[in-house]
Scaffold this active site. Structure first.
Site, PDB file in Angstrom:
ATOM      1  N   ASP A 154       0.835  -1.206   0.000  1.00 33.33           N
ATOM      2  CA  ASP A 154       0.000   0.000   0.000  1.00 33.33           C
ATOM      3  C   ASP A 154       0.870   1.257   0.000  1.00 33.33           C
ATOM      4  OD1 ASP A 154      -1.945   1.955   0.503  1.00 33.33           O
ATOM      5  OD2 ASP A 154      -3.123   0.574   1.720  1.00 33.33           O
TER       6      ASP A 154
ATOM      7  N   HIS B 233      -0.457   4.499  -0.102  1.00 32.30           N
ATOM      8  CA  HIS B 233      -1.184   5.690   0.371  1.00 32.30           C
ATOM      9  C   HIS B 233      -0.556   6.203   1.664  1.00 32.30           C
ATOM     10  CE1 HIS B 233      -4.127   3.623  -2.190  1.00 32.30           C
ATOM     11  NE2 HIS B 233      -4.607   4.833  -2.449  1.00 32.30           N
TER      12      HIS B 233
ATOM     13  N   SER C 237      -4.745  -4.737   0.934  1.00 32.12           N
ATOM     14  CA  SER C 237      -3.572  -4.678   1.835  1.00 32.12           C
ATOM     15  C   SER C 237      -3.974  -4.841   3.304  1.00 32.12           C
ATOM     16  CB  SER C 237      -2.802  -3.367   1.638  1.00 32.12           C
ATOM     17  OG  SER C 237      -3.555  -2.253   2.089  1.00 32.12           O
TER      18      SER C 237
HETATM   19  C1  B12 Z   1      -5.026   9.849  -2.907  1.00 32.95           C
HETATM   20  C2  B12 Z   1      -5.343   8.442  -3.333  1.00 32.95           C
HETATM   21  C3  B12 Z   1      -4.366   7.745  -4.029  1.00 32.95           C
HETATM   22  C4  B12 Z   1      -2.976   8.313  -4.281  1.00 32.95           C
HETATM   23  C5  B12 Z   1      -2.141   8.161  -3.006  1.00 32.95           C
HETATM   24  C6  B12 Z   1      -1.187   9.328  -2.790  1.00 32.95           C
HETATM   25  C7  B12 Z   1      -0.580   9.293  -1.427  1.00 32.95           C
HETATM   26  N1  B12 Z   1       0.614   9.839  -1.344  1.00 32.95           N
HETATM   27  O1  B12 Z   1      -1.151   8.818  -0.464  1.00 32.95           O
HETATM   28  C8  B12 Z   1      -2.469   7.410  -5.436  1.00 32.95           C
HETATM   29  C9  B12 Z   1      -2.824   8.105  -6.732  1.00 32.95           C
HETATM   30  C10 B12 Z   1      -0.993   7.068  -5.448  1.00 32.95           C
HETATM   31  C11 B12 Z   1      -3.371   6.182  -5.284  1.00 32.95           C
HETATM   32  C12 B12 Z   1      -3.078   4.955  -5.819  1.00 32.95           C
HETATM   33  C13 B12 Z   1      -3.953   3.871  -5.780  1.00 32.95           C
HETATM   34  N2  B12 Z   1      -5.186   3.843  -5.297  1.00 32.95           N
HETATM   35 CO1  B12 Z   1      -5.892   5.283  -4.216  1.00 32.95          CO
HETATM   36  N3  B12 Z   1      -6.860   6.618  -3.444  1.00 32.95           N
HETATM   37  C14 B12 Z   1      -6.607   7.851  -3.042  1.00 32.95           C
HETATM   38  C15 B12 Z   1      -7.840   8.527  -2.450  1.00 32.95           C
HETATM   39  C16 B12 Z   1      -8.468   9.398  -3.535  1.00 32.95           C
HETATM   40  C17 B12 Z   1      -7.656   9.385  -1.225  1.00 32.95           C
HETATM   41  C18 B12 Z   1      -6.947   8.715  -0.050  1.00 32.95           C
HETATM   42  C19 B12 Z   1      -6.576   9.770   0.980  1.00 32.95           C
HETATM   43  O2  B12 Z   1      -5.455  10.239   1.021  1.00 32.95           O
HETATM   44  N4  B12 Z   1      -7.572  10.203   1.752  1.00 32.95           N
HETATM   45  C20 B12 Z   1      -7.401  11.290   2.725  1.00 32.95           C
HETATM   46  C21 B12 Z   1      -6.829  10.773   4.038  1.00 32.95           C
HETATM   47  C22 B12 Z   1      -6.633  11.902   5.020  1.00 32.95           C
HETATM   48  O3  B12 Z   1      -7.775   9.878   4.574  1.00 32.95           O
HETATM   49  P1  B12 Z   1      -7.378   8.422   5.052  1.00 32.95           P
HETATM   50  O4  B12 Z   1      -6.207   7.930   4.315  1.00 32.95           O
HETATM   51  O5  B12 Z   1      -8.604   7.598   5.114  1.00 32.95           O
HETATM   52  O6  B12 Z   1      -6.850   8.657   6.549  1.00 32.95           O
HETATM   53  C23 B12 Z   1      -7.657   9.026   7.636  1.00 32.95           C
HETATM   54  C24 B12 Z   1      -8.288   7.856   8.389  1.00 32.95           C
HETATM   55  O7  B12 Z   1      -8.512   6.731   7.579  1.00 32.95           O
HETATM   56  C25 B12 Z   1      -7.353   7.621   9.536  1.00 32.95           C
HETATM   57  N5  B12 Z   1      -6.190   6.748   9.375  1.00 32.95           N
HETATM   58  C26 B12 Z   1      -5.407   6.526   8.297  1.00 32.95           C
HETATM   59  N6  B12 Z   1      -4.378   5.740   8.613  1.00 32.95           N
HETATM   60  C27 B12 Z   1      -4.490   5.447   9.930  1.00 32.95           C
HETATM   61  C28 B12 Z   1      -3.709   4.653  10.746  1.00 32.95           C
HETATM   62  C29 B12 Z   1      -4.048   4.514  12.082  1.00 32.95           C
HETATM   63  C30 B12 Z   1      -3.196   3.684  12.960  1.00 32.95           C
HETATM   64  C31 B12 Z   1      -5.216   5.148  12.578  1.00 32.95           C
HETATM   65  C32 B12 Z   1      -5.601   4.942  13.970  1.00 32.95           C
HETATM   66  C33 B12 Z   1      -6.003   5.943  11.757  1.00 32.95           C
HETATM   67  C34 B12 Z   1      -5.641   6.089  10.435  1.00 32.95           C
HETATM   68  O8  B12 Z   1      -6.913   8.918   9.855  1.00 32.95           O
HETATM   69  C35 B12 Z   1      -6.710   9.637   8.645  1.00 32.95           C
HETATM   70  C36 B12 Z   1      -6.916  11.101   8.910  1.00 32.95           C
HETATM   71  O9  B12 Z   1      -8.160  11.408   9.422  1.00 32.95           O
HETATM   72  C37 B12 Z   1      -8.722   7.283  -2.105  1.00 32.95           C
HETATM   73  C38 B12 Z   1     -10.230   7.537  -2.077  1.00 32.95           C
HETATM   74  C39 B12 Z   1     -10.755   7.779  -0.709  1.00 32.95           C
HETATM   75  N7  B12 Z   1     -11.802   8.514  -0.651  1.00 32.95           N
HETATM   76  O10 B12 Z   1     -10.230   7.285   0.297  1.00 32.95           O
HETATM   77  C40 B12 Z   1      -8.290   6.284  -3.161  1.00 32.95           C
HETATM   78  C41 B12 Z   1      -8.380   4.760  -2.902  1.00 32.95           C
HETATM   79  C42 B12 Z   1      -7.942   4.442  -1.492  1.00 32.95           C
HETATM   80  N8  B12 Z   1      -7.438   4.198  -3.851  1.00 32.95           N
HETATM   81  C43 B12 Z   1      -7.884   3.132  -4.376  1.00 32.95           C
HETATM   82  C44 B12 Z   1      -7.176   2.380  -5.351  1.00 32.95           C
HETATM   83  C45 B12 Z   1      -7.899   1.200  -5.941  1.00 32.95           C
HETATM   84  C46 B12 Z   1      -5.869   2.731  -5.701  1.00 32.95           C
HETATM   85  C47 B12 Z   1      -4.976   1.997  -6.711  1.00 32.95           C
HETATM   86  C48 B12 Z   1      -5.023   0.464  -6.653  1.00 32.95           C
HETATM   87  C49 B12 Z   1      -5.361   2.533  -8.101  1.00 32.95           C
HETATM   88  C50 B12 Z   1      -4.708   1.816  -9.242  1.00 32.95           C
HETATM   89  N9  B12 Z   1      -5.548   1.068  -9.956  1.00 32.95           N
HETATM   90  O11 B12 Z   1      -3.519   1.934  -9.458  1.00 32.95           O
HETATM   91  C51 B12 Z   1      -3.589   2.556  -6.386  1.00 32.95           C
HETATM   92  C52 B12 Z   1      -2.887   1.671  -5.334  1.00 32.95           C
HETATM   93  C53 B12 Z   1      -1.465   2.001  -5.155  1.00 32.95           C
HETATM   94  C54 B12 Z   1      -0.948   1.256  -3.946  1.00 32.95           C
HETATM   95  N10 B12 Z   1      -0.320   0.111  -4.153  1.00 32.95           N
HETATM   96  O12 B12 Z   1      -1.155   1.701  -2.853  1.00 32.95           O
HETATM   97  C55 B12 Z   1      -9.248   2.726  -3.845  1.00 32.95           C
HETATM   98  C56 B12 Z   1      -9.188   1.570  -2.875  1.00 32.95           C
HETATM   99  C57 B12 Z   1     -10.317   0.602  -3.073  1.00 32.95           C
HETATM  100  C58 B12 Z   1     -10.273  -0.510  -2.108  1.00 32.95           C
HETATM  101  N11 B12 Z   1     -11.373  -0.710  -1.448  1.00 32.95           N
HETATM  102  O13 B12 Z   1      -9.287  -1.178  -1.932  1.00 32.95           O
HETATM  103  C59 B12 Z   1      -9.771   4.040  -3.284  1.00 32.95           C
HETATM  104  C60 B12 Z   1     -10.755   3.928  -2.090  1.00 32.95           C
HETATM  105  C61 B12 Z   1     -10.452   4.813  -4.441  1.00 32.95           C
HETATM  106  C62 B12 Z   1     -11.697   4.087  -4.935  1.00 32.95           C
HETATM  107  N12 B12 Z   1     -12.870   4.476  -4.498  1.00 32.95           N
HETATM  108  O14 B12 Z   1     -11.627   3.174  -5.714  1.00 32.95           O
HETATM  109  N13 B12 Z   1      -4.458   6.487  -4.575  1.00 32.95           N
END
Ligand code: B12
Length: 214
Positions: free
Chosen positions: A97, A99, A150
């Site tokens: 992963d 992200h 993942s």
């Molecule tokens: C940005 C993004 C990317 C970027 C990542 C850039 C980066 N530097 O992170 C890029 C373009 C690289 C990317 C790639 C991919 N992505 Co992407 N991506 C996203 C996106 C749009 C936003 C994620 C994000 O940053 N959210 C904002 C942050 C702040 O939120 P968060 O991560 O959820 O974190 C919060 C909480 O979850 C929590 N949290 C997070 N971590 C932790 C850990 C602990 C311990 C705790 C307590 C809390 C906690 O606190 C955070 C802050 O409040 C999501 C869509 C979405 N809405 O989630 C898809 C998404 C996650 N991606 C997805 C996919 C499919 C992919 C790819 C496979 C696409 C592809 N075909 O190549 C690749 C995978 C690459 C890989 N091997 O990881 C899917 C996953 C689907 C699934 N169910 O598995 C999503 C959901 C999009 C979708 N709807 O299809 N992605």
């Protein structure tokens, strides 16, 4: 100067002002611990606003950057004054992963709350989490996953830690968009939080720094 202006600078995400005011407080002989507490309170307030959707990720990021700038100035004085971090957290995005936005946000909020962070980065192999728990003196291993593909590796990390007897002294936390409390319970994680500020509350609870809200 009024020390509460530091909070205002954090809220405004004013990096230069946050650094300047922190330096001014030090120059004015304000107690280092008091400056740190003010900064932490400021970041807590930002975390609460984020939780209530009053502000969003870009604002949190910029406030966190202002916090970093202030902490950078404070850091040498903190180590001199012997204030210990409230805990040490090893955090990383699980193997497979890439992200890291959420993980970075959680790490920033932890830092803001006075925790020391070992940031393991993205695509972190299970062995690296285990190695960190073994050798880096962390209290918590925090694992992030954004992909359903993942999430399973989180279970392997916790299983690996258990096998090595490390869960006796290290707590585990999991999070990321697809992760739920049910999943966390299923894989035996000690804590789950849905966002960065709840993650700090949960960590405090796990380390006995906060009474359980249950
Ligand atoms: C940005 C993004 C990317 C970027 C990542 C850039 C980066 N530097 O992170 C890029 C373009 C690289 C990317 C790639 C991919 N992505 Co992407 N991506 C996203 C996106 C749009 C936003 C994620 C994000 O940053 N959210 C904002 C942050 C702040 O939120 P968060 O991560 O959820 O974190 C919060 C909480 O979850 C929590 N949290 C997070 N971590 C932790 C850990 C602990 C311990 C705790 C307590 C809390 C906690 O606190 C955070 C802050 O409040 C999501 C869509 C979405 N809405 O989630 C898809 C998404 C996650 N991606 C997805 C996919 C499919 C992919 C790819 C496979 C696409 C592809 N075909 O190549 C690749 C995978 C690459 C890989 N091997 O990881 C899917 C996953 C689907 C699934 N169910 O598995 C999503 C959901 C999009 C979708 N709807 O299809 N992605």
């Amino acid at each position: 100067m009024n020390i509460l202006d530091i909070k205002k600078a954090l809220n405004a995400g004013d990096i230069t002002e946050a650094a300047k005011l922190t330096q001014a407080a030090l120059d004015g002989s304000v107690d280092v611990k008091k400056i740190l507490d003010t900064l932490i309170e400021g970041m807590d307030e930002i975390g609460q606003k984020f939780k209530k959707n009053e502000i969003f990720i870009p604002e949190v990021m910029i406030s966190a950057k202002a916090m970093h700038a202030a902490l950078k100035i404070l850091e040498p004085h903190l180590s001199k004054s012997g204030i210990k971090p409230v805990g040490k957290v090893g955090i990383g995005t699980v193997k497979g992963d890439l992200h890291d936005i959420g993980k970075n946000l959680v790490a920033m909020m932890f830092r803001g709350a006075g925790f020391e962070i070992v940031d393991l980065g993205i695509d972190v192999p299970i062995e690296k989490f285990i190695d960190t728990a073994k050798h880096k003196d962390v209290n918590i291993i925090a694992i992030s996953s954004l992909l359903t593909t993942s999430m399973g590796a989180m279970k392997d990390v916790i299983g690996g830690l258990r096998k090595q007897g490390l869960l006796r002294r290290v707590k585990t936390m999991v999070g990321g968009a697809p992760v739920t409390q049910d999943f966390a319970t299923l894989i035996g994680a000690d804590g789950y939080a849905e966002d960065a500020s709840s993650a700090v509350d949960k960590a405090r609870e796990l380390l006995g720094l906060l009474k359980s809200k249950k």
